[in-house]
Design an enzyme around this catalytic site. Structure first.
Site, short mmCIF file in Angstrom:
data_model
loop_
_atom_site.label_atom_id
_atom_site.label_comp_id
_atom_site.label_asym_id
_atom_site.label_seq_id
_atom_site.Cartn_x
_atom_site.Cartn_y
_atom_site.Cartn_z
N HIS A 263 0.83 -1.21 0.00
CA HIS A 263 0.00 0.00 0.00
C HIS A 263 0.88 1.27 0.00
CE1 HIS A 263 -3.61 2.44 1.17
NE2 HIS A 263 -2.66 3.20 1.72
N GLU A 264 1.78 1.34 0.96
CA GLU A 264 2.63 2.54 1.06
C GLU A 264 3.55 2.66 -0.15
OE1 GLU A 264 1.76 4.72 3.13
OE2 GLU A 264 0.52 3.43 4.41
N HIS A 267 1.84 4.60 -2.76
CA HIS A 267 2.01 6.05 -2.54
C HIS A 267 3.41 6.46 -2.98
CE1 HIS A 267 -1.69 6.92 -0.37
NE2 HIS A 267 -1.45 6.01 0.55
N GLU A 293 -4.58 8.12 -2.85
CA GLU A 293 -5.12 6.84 -2.36
C GLU A 293 -5.46 5.91 -3.53
OE1 GLU A 293 -4.64 6.76 0.77
OE2 GLU A 293 -5.59 4.87 1.29
ZN ZN Z 1 -2.90 5.34 1.93
#
Ligand code: ZN
Length: 493
Positions: A263-264, A267, A293
């Site tokens: 997830h990170e 980003h 996101e």
């Molecule tokens: Zn996030």
């Protein structure tokens, strides 16, 4: 941007504005580094000193950014190029930064800080009355902020716009409504979750090494970033070629680190693109939290939880954790990382139910900011609204309206989570039209064709478009939950 053709047109005025912004960015980078250190390495006793250092830097930044010099440089560019996009963006930032009177900002910051402390005790003791007067105060000040920012139809829009420019409550309402019954129908069809294989023993040192390998495999550049341990995982852009990820390792729960890193890294890949594509500091950012996101959730859910992705990577994961996964086949693993069920706590919610948790919060915070719901009535309203969306009532406020930190000052933030999911699904549909199904690439361990499409259609444009404009440009239509519903039906149906 960054090509020879545009370099030629950069006049002296734009050059001066860029230099100035670079200086401001360097100041910000220093503050980000202090913030990263605070959450990863800093000794406990250093907290007060660090707070002073960060406050000093924040003050310097604000003072410098809101000075007449900023306006002079913006106007310098506007005089020679009235449509210049960088001048427009700096002007917007400048107007936001100068719209709130200083005494209001000070009052808000103090109230939010007190509310934060009160919220912590209230949640711990499951006692809403501790938080209520603080919520009431922060709400009153937030309503006042909305008046200072200004809005067209309702106060809530003024606050939400700070997190997702151009997005409006009147458009979000039907979007959430569109999601309600298809998602509830899918949840009803899910089998009883079994995640037993993910709860076995996963030695931390092996997790650390594996997470670096998987982040690298999906395109996160470890020569321009690093992964460290923290309590609540985040990604932070420190400065040029320095975008850092953090995660949390749990020996008996593999998804904690594995999926927070993916997830990170989503980003991080977005942030690293701005350096790689050589965007100037003003435009080299995501336009809002929803767009950001969209990337983290695409990497985590669409890519990282897909069968095709693990067809390629599962062998190495099994070899890294033979004790835990040696006897679990690929399908068993894929099933366990894609379970779904209703629950009370948002941060523990799965991909399928998550948006319903956000719908509850959107409806309530919109009512609070618009003056239709007061702090004292929140617990009851929470339970009713939760039941409306998820069909069950929280047994306590700790598992209800006291679970999230956001309402100690961040009204208008919540919908960006769902916008991220909605945007991601819309972009993936278009990307697949261009490069073919993701699974055909992922099965072979290929990630480059996906990233190249996003370079071209998203990353390269920095924040010169809003989320809504990106969607319009890429899909030819408005923000729409249809693709998200289709992708969830494909996976959970
Ligand atoms: Zn996030």
């Amino acid at each position: 941007v960054g090509t020879a053709a545009t370099e030629v047109t950069v006049g002296a005025e734009l050059g001066a504005l860029r230099d100035y912004v670079d200086g401001l960015e360097a100041l910000k980078a220093t503050a980000h580094l202090l913030g990263w250190d605070e959450k990863t390495k800093m000794p406990h006793k250093a907290a007060a000193g660090r707070a002073r250092q960060k406050g000093l830097l924040a003050g310097m930044y604000h003072q410098r950014f809101t000075s007449p010099e900023t306006l002079r440089l913006i106007e310098g560019v506007e005089n020679v190029d009235p449509d210049n996009v960088e001048a427009r963006l700096v002007r917007r930032d400048y107007e936001i930064a100068t719209k709130l009177p200083e005494e209001h900002v000070v009052e808000f910051t103090q109230a939010a800080s007190l509310a934060n402390h009160a919220w912590e005790s209230a949640r711990e003791q499951d006692d809403f009355t501790i938080f209520e007067p603080h919520l009431s105060k922060v709400l009153e000040l937030s309503r006042r902020s909305a008046q200072y920012f200004g809005y067209e139809t309702e106060p809530y829009d003024a606050l939400h716009d700070q997190f997702e420019e151009g997005s409006r409550a009147a458009e979000l309402e039907p979007l959430f409504e569109q999601l309600r019954s298809p998602i509830n129908a899918l949840i009803d069809r899910q089998p009883e979750p079994d995640t037993s294989a993910l709860e076995r023993t996963y030695p931390i040192a092996d997790q650390v090494a594996y997470c670096e390998r998987i982040a690298d495999a999906i395109g996160y550049d470890l020569q321009a970033g690093r992964i460290d341990e923290t309590v609540h995982p985040f990604c932070t852009n420190i400065g040029p070629y320095d975008v850092r990820l953090t995660t949390r390792y749990q020996e008996d729960w593999l998804p904690a680190a594995l999926f927070s890193v993916i997830h990170e890294a989503g980003h991080g890949i977005y942030e690293q693109a701005f350096d790689r594509l050589e965007l100037p500091a003003v435009t080299g950012q995501a336009p809002g939290l929803g767009m950001h996101e969209s990337q983290s959730r695409m990497y985590e859910n669409t890519i990282g939880r897909s069968r095709a992705f693990w067809e390629y990577h599962y062998g190495e994961l099994q070899r890294t954790f033979p004790g835990a996964l040696g006897s679990v086949d690929l399908d068993g693993f894929v099933r366990q990382i894609n379970t779904a069920q209703r629950s009370f706590i948002r941060v523990e919610a799965d991909e399928l139910t998550y948006n319903l948790h956000i719908a509850v919060r959107f409806e309530l915070e919109r009512a609070m900011v618009n003056g239709d719901l007061e702090a004292k009535d929140l617990p009851g309203a929470w339970n009713d609204t939760f039941e409306k969306w998820l069909g069950m009532r929280p047994p306590s406020d700790r598992e209800g309206c006291l679970q999230d930190v956001h309402w100690t000052g961040l009204f208008g933030y919540f919908p960006t989570y769902t916008l991220g999911n909605v945007y991601a699904a819309q972009f993936v549909e278009e990307c697949e039209r261009a490069i073919g199904p993701f699974e055909d690439h992922l099965r072979r361990g290929e990630i480059a064709p996906i990233r190249e499409w996003f370079d071209e259609h998203v990353y390269r444009h920095g924040r010169t478009l809003t989320g809504k404009e990106f969607v319009q440009r890429i899909t030819g239509g408005p923000v729409d939950a249809g693709p998200l519903i289709r992708s969830l039906e494909q996976k959970f149906g």
